[in-house]
Design an enzyme around this catalytic site. Structure first.
Site, PDB file in Angstrom:
ATOM      1  N   ASP A  99      -1.042   1.432  -4.009  1.00 19.62           N
ATOM      2  CA  ASP A  99      -1.906   0.486  -4.702  1.00 19.62           C
ATOM      3  C   ASP A  99      -3.214   1.100  -5.183  1.00 19.62           C
ATOM      4  O   ASP A  99      -4.099   0.386  -5.651  1.00 19.62           O
ATOM      5  CB  ASP A  99      -2.191  -0.729  -3.825  1.00 19.62           C
ATOM      6  N   ASP A 158      -5.734   2.773  -3.612  1.00 18.76           N
ATOM      7  CA  ASP A 158      -7.006   2.748  -2.878  1.00 18.76           C
ATOM      8  C   ASP A 158      -7.210   3.948  -1.964  1.00 18.76           C
ATOM      9  O   ASP A 158      -8.284   4.099  -1.384  1.00 18.76           O
ATOM     10  CB  ASP A 158      -7.175   1.434  -2.107  1.00 18.76           C
ATOM     11  N   ARG A 159      -6.220   4.801  -1.811  1.00 17.25           N
ATOM     12  CA  ARG A 159      -6.377   5.975  -0.954  1.00 17.25           C
ATOM     13  C   ARG A 159      -6.410   7.249  -1.793  1.00 17.25           C
ATOM     14  O   ARG A 159      -5.985   7.252  -2.949  1.00 17.25           O
ATOM     15  CB  ARG A 159      -5.231   6.063   0.063  1.00 17.25           C
ATOM     16  N   SER A 205       0.810  -1.215   0.000  1.00 17.01           N
ATOM     17  CA  SER A 205       0.000   0.000   0.000  1.00 17.01           C
ATOM     18  C   SER A 205       0.842   1.263   0.000  1.00 17.01           C
ATOM     19  O   SER A 205       1.568   1.536  -0.936  1.00 17.01           O
ATOM     20  CB  SER A 205      -0.976  -0.024   1.182  1.00 17.01           C
ATOM     21  N   HIS A 206       0.760   2.043   1.069  1.00 16.38           N
ATOM     22  CA  HIS A 206       1.415   3.344   1.140  1.00 16.38           C
ATOM     23  C   HIS A 206       2.825   3.258   1.704  1.00 16.38           C
ATOM     24  O   HIS A 206       3.481   4.287   1.895  1.00 16.38           O
ATOM     25  CB  HIS A 206       0.567   4.284   2.006  1.00 16.38           C
ATOM     26  N   ASP A 221      -2.230   6.552  -3.530  1.00 20.50           N
ATOM     27  CA  ASP A 221      -1.110   5.870  -2.877  1.00 20.50           C
ATOM     28  C   ASP A 221      -0.569   4.728  -3.719  1.00 20.50           C
ATOM     29  O   ASP A 221      -0.898   4.607  -4.909  1.00 20.50           O
ATOM     30  CB  ASP A 221      -1.554   5.362  -1.501  1.00 20.50           C
ATOM     31  N   LYS A 238     -11.641   0.378  -0.751  1.00 24.68           N
ATOM     32  CA  LYS A 238     -11.590   1.830  -0.920  1.00 24.68           C
ATOM     33  C   LYS A 238     -10.983   2.111  -2.283  1.00 24.68           C
ATOM     34  O   LYS A 238     -10.263   1.287  -2.833  1.00 24.68           O
ATOM     35  CB  LYS A 238     -10.797   2.489   0.210  1.00 24.68           C
TER      36      LYS A 238
END
Length: 544
Positions: free
Chosen positions: A280, A282-283, A113-114, A278, A377
């Site tokens: 991947d 999703d944010r 992710s982030h 981010d 998300k």
């Protein structure tokens, strides 16, 4: 087929967190480490024979080699077909979209992710189930339990697949279809949003947009949709090429790590609208000219204006937010006459509510918002939602938010992150807080009086499952809150997260900087928990 059974032994610590297993990349590169975890995933899929699986990642270092290993393990474990993103690229929401559209048994998403990427960065593996959402706790627990007893795994001896060439290839008895990473997701976005109206907004010569993909997975999606389909000028998407180390940056869309975008938007001649996503995809972070929108306010705004967006004109079944997310959306839900659910942190907790059609929109303060269109998300979805609202209302971001505050009141809100804290000291702090919870109610802390103090527990209204110790809450008689949590998304030490919230109904008091308005609560948060003493830091690593 030449299937090998490889003898192995368990690795300690392969316990998935809130979004899968995340570790430094070098740990994943250990012999058998990735393979053990993937085999454990397959053990939770008793009906995998002949089934379809989705596979892809955010393009970080080790993404491609990991995909080749997983494909060969899929073939050896009886999967019938794997849908893999071209070049190994697949955003998390796009993976959810594919799982649902093609009725896959699930999906394996390679991302931390982030978290930073590269040889010295982090890597991650997450399993999503057939509804497209993150695996629930009963599944991740089963995966972890198998990693502790594993003795062997199966893998096919075969040549690597060409991940850059679209089309179908045979791998043993299994088909591998390399798919365009963007097509199906882009089609879904066109079904939800008014692309004609968005095209007029982005090509009128007056409205300017800047989207920072942070050299992460969203670049190809944003370029295809914003620039090619909707006609925004080339260059609207910056840092749009996914890189294995994210260009040396930290792909976390907040005011600290997306500082270049912040500098672009915080000038008088800056663009009208800015956004970042981010690692991947999703944010999201939403900015107006000289204006930051907190994720909590963003969720509240999307809920209030959802009727302006084609995909949500029929109304919302309900909304849900994570417990640490501010209560701003609660006020909108009350006015709309719909339920607002409060869940623990972790997108998987929204899954049952979405599947049961109890909610339509959901969000977390950690820069995540989404809806029932997928079970994740979705960063770019949130950007398009905002743009659709801006196109219809013809107002600026700042006007929309300040008008919203005047109608509903402002929930001053901030999160302070203390990163890389010694895990032992962080856990000891939480234990001490738990020990004093019973003594806090009715105490006077500065100008605030404690109404309640607890460790948040959640009973899922759909399946009745209970999740305990989800965050320390201290609530005050005026509606203000302090919340303490340890994050489960880092790989080095512990991240202590502290949340401050205070409601302000009076319009003439809503224009303060959040850190100023919350100054006394910030001081109380330190005094109650001993933050500086525990962390050894004079100030947080990140303030949002």
């Amino acid at each position: 087929m030449n299937i090998h059974t490889i003898v192995t032994q368990p690795f300690a610590g392969q316990k998935p967190g809130t979004s899968g297993l995340r570790k430094p990349t070098q740990i994943f590169q250990q012999r058998n480490y990735l393979e053990n975890f993937i085999q454990a995933i397959f053990q939770t899929l008793p009906e995998r024979d002949g089934a379809t699986l989705v596979l892809g990642g955010d393009g970080r270092f080790y993404n491609r080699p990991a995909i080749q290993i997983i494909l060969k393990m899929c073939a050896a474990n009886g999967l019938g077909k794997v849908l893999v993103g071209q070049g190994g690229i697949l955003s998390t929401p796009a993976a959810s979209c594919l799982i649902r559209k093609y009725q896959a048994i699930g999906g394996i998403i390679l991302s931390a992710s982030h978290n930073p990427g590269g040889p010295d960065g982090d890597f991650g593996v997450k399993f999503n189930t057939s509804n497209g959402g993150p695996a629930p706790e009963k599944v991740t627990t089963a995966i972890y339990e198998f990693t502790q007893i594993i003795q062997s795994y199966q893998i096919l001896e075969a040549n690597d697949i060409n991940l850059d060439k679209l089309g179908t290839t045979q791998l043993g008895m299994m088909q591998v279809e390399v798919m365009d990473s963007v097509d199906d997701y882009a089609q879904l976005m066109q079904e939800l949003f008014d692309f004609d109206r968005l095209r007029k907004l982005l090509t009128n010569g007056q409205f300017r947009l800047c989207f920072d993909a942070m050299h992460a997975v969203t670049g190809p999606y944003a370029q295809r949709i914003l620039e090619h389909t909707l006609g925004a000028p080339v260059g609207t998407v910056i840092h749009g090429v996914p890189l294995e180390d994210f260009g040396g940056g930290h792909p976390d869309p907040n005011l600290v790590y997306a500082h270049e975008l912040v500098e672009i938007l915080f000038q008088d001649a800056g663009p009208n609208f800015g956004a970042a996503s981010d690692g991947d995809g999703d944010r999201n972070m939403i900015l107006g000219r000289n204006f930051f929108v907190s994720p909590s306010d963003s969720l509240a705004l999307l809920t209030a204006y959802a009727h302006l967006v084609p995909g949500y004109r029929q109304g919302l079944a309900g909304v849900a937010r994570s417990m640490p997310t501010s209560q701003a959306v609660d006020r909108v839900a009350k006015k709309l006459g719909i339920n607002c659910y409060e869940t623990p942190t972790g997108w998987k907790f929204f899954g049952n509510l979405l599947d049961a059609s109890k909610v339509t929109l959901c969000g977390e303060e950690s820069f995540g918002t989404g809806s029932n269109h997928v079970r994740e998300k979705d960063g770019l979805w949130a950007v398009l939602f905002w743009l659709n609202i801006l196109a219809v209302t013809e107002k600026s971001v700042a006007e929309l938010v300040t008008n919203h505050w005047r109608e509903y009141g402002r929930n001053y809100y901030s999160r302070h992150d203390y990163e890389g804290v010694d895990s032992g000291r962080a856990n000891q702090m939480i234990q001490k807080l738990r020990a004093k919870l019973a003594t806090l109610p009715h105490q006077k802390l500065g100008n605030y009086t404690v109404q309640y103090a607890d460790d948040f527990s959640y009973q899922d209204p759909i399946d009745g499952s209970v999740s305990e110790q989800q965050g320390i809450r201290i609530g005050f008689t005026d509606g203000s809150r302090l919340i303490y949590r340890l994050s489960g998304t880092g790989t080095q030490g512990a991240t202590v997260r502290v949340y401050m919230e205070q409601y302000e109904p009076e319009g003439n008091k809503q224009g303060l900087d959040a850190q100023v308005a919350l100054a006394e609560l910030i001081q109380i948060a330190d005094q109650v928990a001993g933050l500086r003493e525990t962390t050894g830091m004079e100030r947080p690593t990140v303030i949002t």
